[in-house]
Design a protein around this motif. Structure first.
Motif, PDB file in Angstrom:
ATOM      1  N   PHE A  29       0.816  -1.216   0.000  1.00 57.68           N
ATOM      2  CA  PHE A  29       0.000   0.000   0.000  1.00 57.68           C
ATOM      3  C   PHE A  29       0.847   1.263   0.000  1.00 57.68           C
ATOM      4  CE2 PHE A  29      -2.238   3.338   2.380  1.00 57.68           C
ATOM      5  CZ  PHE A  29      -3.250   3.586   1.463  1.00 57.68           C
ATOM      6  N   GLY A  30       1.828   1.351   0.857  1.00 50.56           N
ATOM      7  CA  GLY A  30       2.665   2.555   0.951  1.00 50.56           C
ATOM      8  C   GLY A  30       3.823   2.575  -0.014  1.00 50.56           C
ATOM      9  N   GLY A  31       4.006   1.505  -0.779  1.00 53.03           N
ATOM     10  CA  GLY A  31       5.122   1.393  -1.712  1.00 53.03           C
ATOM     11  C   GLY A  31       6.262   0.593  -1.102  1.00 53.03           C
ATOM     12  N   TRP A  32       7.208   0.211  -1.946  1.00 56.75           N
ATOM     13  CA  TRP A  32       8.319  -0.624  -1.503  1.00 56.75           C
ATOM     14  C   TRP A  32       9.334   0.132  -0.658  1.00 56.75           C
ATOM     15  CZ3 TRP A  32       7.823  -5.532  -1.255  1.00 56.75           C
ATOM     16  CH2 TRP A  32       7.003  -6.208  -2.158  1.00 56.75           C
ATOM     17  N   ILE A  33       9.575   1.394  -0.971  1.00 56.34           N
ATOM     18  CA  ILE A  33      10.568   2.146  -0.196  1.00 56.34           C
ATOM     19  C   ILE A  33      10.128   2.214   1.261  1.00 56.34           C
ATOM     20  CG2 ILE A  33      11.712   4.377   0.168  1.00 56.34           C
ATOM     21  CD1 ILE A  33      11.358   4.875  -2.877  1.00 56.34           C
ATOM     22  N   ALA A  34       8.916   2.690   1.484  1.00 52.42           N
ATOM     23  CA  ALA A  34       8.406   2.835   2.855  1.00 52.42           C
ATOM     24  C   ALA A  34       8.320   1.485   3.559  1.00 52.42           C
ATOM     25  CB  ALA A  34       7.038   3.516   2.833  1.00 52.42           C
ATOM     26  N   THR A  35       7.911   0.454   2.842  1.00 55.13           N
ATOM     27  CA  THR A  35       7.783  -0.880   3.440  1.00 55.13           C
ATOM     28  C   THR A  35       9.148  -1.429   3.834  1.00 55.13           C
ATOM     29  OG1 THR A  35       5.770  -1.299   2.171  1.00 55.13           O
ATOM     30  CG2 THR A  35       6.910  -3.230   3.072  1.00 55.13           C
ATOM     31  N   PHE A  36      10.143  -1.252   2.965  1.00 54.79           N
ATOM     32  CA  PHE A  36      11.492  -1.737   3.270  1.00 54.79           C
ATOM     33  C   PHE A  36      12.080  -0.945   4.439  1.00 54.79           C
ATOM     34  CE2 PHE A  36      15.884  -3.017   2.646  1.00 54.79           C
ATOM     35  CZ  PHE A  36      15.784  -4.292   2.131  1.00 54.79           C
ATOM     36  N   GLN A  37      11.863   0.368   4.434  1.00 49.05           N
ATOM     37  CA  GLN A  37      12.334   1.194   5.557  1.00 49.05           C
ATOM     38  C   GLN A  37      11.753   0.666   6.867  1.00 49.05           C
ATOM     39  OE1 GLN A  37      11.156   5.173   3.802  1.00 49.05           O
ATOM     40  NE2 GLN A  37      12.852   5.796   5.135  1.00 49.05           N
ATOM     41  N   GLU A  38      10.467   0.410   6.855  1.00 50.25           N
ATOM     42  CA  GLU A  38       9.792  -0.086   8.058  1.00 50.25           C
ATOM     43  C   GLU A  38      10.378  -1.432   8.477  1.00 50.25           C
ATOM     44  OE1 GLU A  38       7.361  -0.159  11.292  1.00 50.25           O
ATOM     45  OE2 GLU A  38       7.496   1.517   9.872  1.00 50.25           O
ATOM     46  N   ARG A  50      22.576   8.462   4.026  1.00 49.56           N
ATOM     47  CA  ARG A  50      23.305   7.452   3.240  1.00 49.56           C
ATOM     48  C   ARG A  50      23.389   7.832   1.767  1.00 49.56           C
ATOM     49  NH1 ARG A  50      22.863   1.231   4.658  1.00 49.56           N
ATOM     50  NH2 ARG A  50      23.541   1.382   6.797  1.00 49.56           N
ATOM     51  N   LEU A  51      22.324   8.449   1.276  1.00 48.83           N
ATOM     52  CA  LEU A  51      22.285   8.833  -0.138  1.00 48.83           C
ATOM     53  C   LEU A  51      22.874  10.220  -0.394  1.00 48.83           C
ATOM     54  CD1 LEU A  51      18.741   7.482  -1.024  1.00 48.83           C
ATOM     55  CD2 LEU A  51      20.889   6.722  -2.043  1.00 48.83           C
ATOM     56  N   GLU A  52      23.192  10.900   0.704  1.00 52.27           N
ATOM     57  CA  GLU A  52      23.711  12.269   0.630  1.00 52.27           C
ATOM     58  C   GLU A  52      22.735  13.196  -0.099  1.00 52.27           C
ATOM     59  OE1 GLU A  52      27.632  11.826  -1.080  1.00 52.27           O
ATOM     60  OE2 GLU A  52      28.437  10.999   0.787  1.00 52.27           O
ATOM     61  N   VAL A  53      21.454  13.089   0.315  1.00 51.82           N
ATOM     62  CA  VAL A  53      20.396  13.957  -0.201  1.00 51.82           C
ATOM     63  C   VAL A  53      19.599  14.477   0.987  1.00 51.82           C
ATOM     64  CG1 VAL A  53      20.228  12.715  -2.410  1.00 51.82           C
ATOM     65  CG2 VAL A  53      18.744  12.043  -0.506  1.00 51.82           C
ATOM     66  N   SER A  54      18.664  15.365   0.737  1.00 53.01           N
ATOM     67  CA  SER A  54      17.843  15.909   1.824  1.00 53.01           C
ATOM     68  C   SER A  54      16.704  14.944   2.169  1.00 53.01           C
ATOM     69  CB  SER A  54      17.252  17.264   1.416  1.00 53.01           C
ATOM     70  OG  SER A  54      16.266  17.071   0.414  1.00 53.01           O
ATOM     71  N   ARG A  55      16.148  15.136   3.369  1.00 58.28           N
ATOM     72  CA  ARG A  55      14.979  14.337   3.758  1.00 58.28           C
ATOM     73  C   ARG A  55      13.837  14.565   2.780  1.00 58.28           C
ATOM     74  NH1 ARG A  55      14.288  15.950   9.914  1.00 58.28           N
ATOM     75  NH2 ARG A  55      14.513  17.912   8.839  1.00 58.28           N
ATOM     76  N   ASN A  56      13.687  15.826   2.341  1.00 55.62           N
ATOM     77  CA  ASN A  56      12.610  16.135   1.402  1.00 55.62           C
ATOM     78  C   ASN A  56      12.753  15.340   0.104  1.00 55.62           C
ATOM     79  OD1 ASN A  56      11.308  17.851   3.117  1.00 55.62           O
ATOM     80  ND2 ASN A  56      12.285  19.708   2.317  1.00 55.62           N
ATOM     81  N   THR A  57      13.983  15.082  -0.300  1.00 54.55           N
ATOM     82  CA  THR A  57      14.218  14.265  -1.497  1.00 54.55           C
ATOM     83  C   THR A  57      13.714  12.845  -1.269  1.00 54.55           C
ATOM     84  OG1 THR A  57      16.117  15.605  -2.138  1.00 54.55           O
ATOM     85  CG2 THR A  57      16.005  13.382  -3.068  1.00 54.55           C
ATOM     86  N   ILE A  58      13.940  12.317  -0.078  1.00 54.61           N
ATOM     87  CA  ILE A  58      13.456  10.966   0.256  1.00 54.61           C
ATOM     88  C   ILE A  58      11.935  10.947   0.260  1.00 54.61           C
ATOM     89  CG2 ILE A  58      13.404   9.142   2.024  1.00 54.61           C
ATOM     90  CD1 ILE A  58      16.115   9.485   0.481  1.00 54.61           C
ATOM     91  N   TYR A  59      11.323  11.937   0.915  1.00 57.10           N
ATOM     92  CA  TYR A  59       9.856  11.994   0.951  1.00 57.10           C
ATOM     93  C   TYR A  59       9.286  12.131  -0.466  1.00 57.10           C
ATOM     94  CZ  TYR A  59      10.478  12.682   5.970  1.00 57.10           C
ATOM     95  OH  TYR A  59      10.824  12.531   7.287  1.00 57.10           O
ATOM     96  N   ALA A  60       9.958  12.921  -1.300  1.00 55.79           N
ATOM     97  CA  ALA A  60       9.513  13.075  -2.696  1.00 55.79           C
ATOM     98  C   ALA A  60       9.643  11.749  -3.446  1.00 55.79           C
ATOM     99  CB  ALA A  60      10.319  14.166  -3.395  1.00 55.79           C
ATOM    100  N   SER A  61      10.714  11.003  -3.172  1.00 54.36           N
ATOM    101  CA  SER A  61      10.904   9.706  -3.821  1.00 54.36           C
ATOM    102  C   SER A  61       9.803   8.734  -3.418  1.00 54.36           C
ATOM    103  CB  SER A  61      12.268   9.115  -3.456  1.00 54.36           C
ATOM    104  OG  SER A  61      13.309   9.912  -3.973  1.00 54.36           O
ATOM    105  N   ILE A  62       9.431   8.754  -2.151  1.00 52.70           N
ATOM    106  CA  ILE A  62       8.352   7.878  -1.675  1.00 52.70           C
ATOM    107  C   ILE A  62       7.043   8.250  -2.377  1.00 52.70           C
ATOM    108  CG2 ILE A  62       6.936   7.297   0.339  1.00 52.70           C
ATOM    109  CD1 ILE A  62       9.581   7.548   2.003  1.00 52.70           C
ATOM    110  N   ARG A  63       6.764   9.551  -2.476  1.00 54.10           N
ATOM    111  CA  ARG A  63       5.549  10.000  -3.176  1.00 54.10           C
ATOM    112  C   ARG A  63       5.597   9.619  -4.658  1.00 54.10           C
ATOM    113  NH1 ARG A  63       6.488  14.536  -0.156  1.00 54.10           N
ATOM    114  NH2 ARG A  63       7.276  15.675  -1.979  1.00 54.10           N
ATOM    115  N   ASN A  64       6.770   9.789  -5.268  1.00 57.25           N
ATOM    116  CA  ASN A  64       6.915   9.438  -6.688  1.00 57.25           C
ATOM    117  C   ASN A  64       6.707   7.944  -6.918  1.00 57.25           C
ATOM    118  OD1 ASN A  64       7.428  12.095  -7.366  1.00 57.25           O
ATOM    119  ND2 ASN A  64       9.656  11.841  -7.398  1.00 57.25           N
ATOM    120  N   GLU A  65       7.206   7.133  -5.999  1.00 55.34           N
ATOM    121  CA  GLU A  65       6.985   5.690  -6.142  1.00 55.34           C
ATOM    122  C   GLU A  65       5.497   5.380  -6.045  1.00 55.34           C
ATOM    123  OE1 GLU A  65       7.765   1.312  -4.186  1.00 55.34           O
ATOM    124  OE2 GLU A  65       8.285   3.085  -3.022  1.00 55.34           O
ATOM    125  N   GLN A  66       4.832   5.971  -5.083  1.00 60.78           N
ATOM    126  CA  GLN A  66       3.398   5.739  -4.920  1.00 60.78           C
ATOM    127  C   GLN A  66       2.613   6.199  -6.145  1.00 60.78           C
ATOM    128  OE1 GLN A  66       2.824   7.858  -1.239  1.00 60.78           O
ATOM    129  NE2 GLN A  66       3.287   6.074   0.018  1.00 60.78           N
TER     130      GLN A  66
END
Length: 153
Positions: A29-38, A50-66
Motif C-alpha cells: 500500500f505505501g510502496g516498496w521504499i516505505a515498506t522496506f524502511q519499516e 546514506r544517499l547524501e540527499v535531503s529528507r525532502n528528497t526521500i519523501y519526494a521519492s516515496i511519493r513518486n513511487e506511490q
C-alpha cells in the motif's frame, strides 16, 4: 528446433517463471521504499544521509513511487542504500506468455482468412470450405510453428 525458436522458448519459460513469482509480489500500500524502511527500521533522515540527499528528497521519492513516476535508476539507488536490490520484470497480465503469442497469431490468421474468403466469394469459390474458426486455428498454429514474427505488424 532452430536457434531462434530455442531462444524464444527460453525467454517464454523465463517470463512464465517470473509471472509465477510476481503473483505473490503485489506492491504494498505505501510502496516498496516505505515498506522496506519499516522492515529494517530505517527512517527518512538516515536514508537521506546514506544517499547524501535531503529528507525532502526521500519523501519526494516515496511519493513518486506511490504515484508510479519514480525512475528505476532512482529506485535502485535507494534500494542499495537500504541494503536491498531492485528486482523488476514484465509479465503477462494473465496466463502464460504463449497465450499472448497465440492470441496475436489468431488475429493475424483471422485477417488472412477473412481476406481470402472475401476474394473467393467474389469468384464464387467459397462452396465447401471449412469453418472460419477451424481455418484460423490451423493457420495460427502454422504461424507459430514456423516461428514467424510478422504477425505483430
Amino acid at each position: 528446433m532452430s536457434v531462434s525458436r530455442a531462444k524464444q522458448r527460453q525467454a517464454q519459460d523465463r517470463i512464465n517463471q517470473a509471472a509465477s513469482l510476481a503473483k505473490s509480489l503485489a506492491k504494498p500500500f505505501g510502496g516498496w521504499i516505505a515498506t522496506f524502511q519499516e522492515a529494517i527500521g530505517m527512517n527518512a533522515p538516515a536514508l537521506a544521509e546514506r544517499l547524501e540527499v535531503s529528507r525532502n528528497t526521500i519523501y519526494a521519492s516515496i511519493r513518486n513511487e506511490q504515484a508510479g513516476t519514480i525512475s528505476l535508476n532512482q529506485l535502485e539507488k535507494i534500494a542499495e542504500a537500504m541494503g536491498g536490490r531492485l528486482v523488476y520484470a514484465i509479465v503477462p497480465r494473465e496466463g502464460p506468455v504463449e497465450e499472448i503469442v497465440l492470441a496475436q497469431a489468431r488475429t493475424k490468421a483471422r485477417r488472412i482468412i477473412q481476406r481470402t474468403r472475401a476474394h473467393m466469394a467474389l469468384e464464387e469459390q467459397s462452396e465447401g470450405l471449412r469453418s472460419e474458426a477451424e481455418m484460423v486455428e490451423e493457420l495460427a498454429a502454422d504461424i507459430i510453428r514456423e516461428g514467424r514474427r510478422d504477425f505483430w505488424q
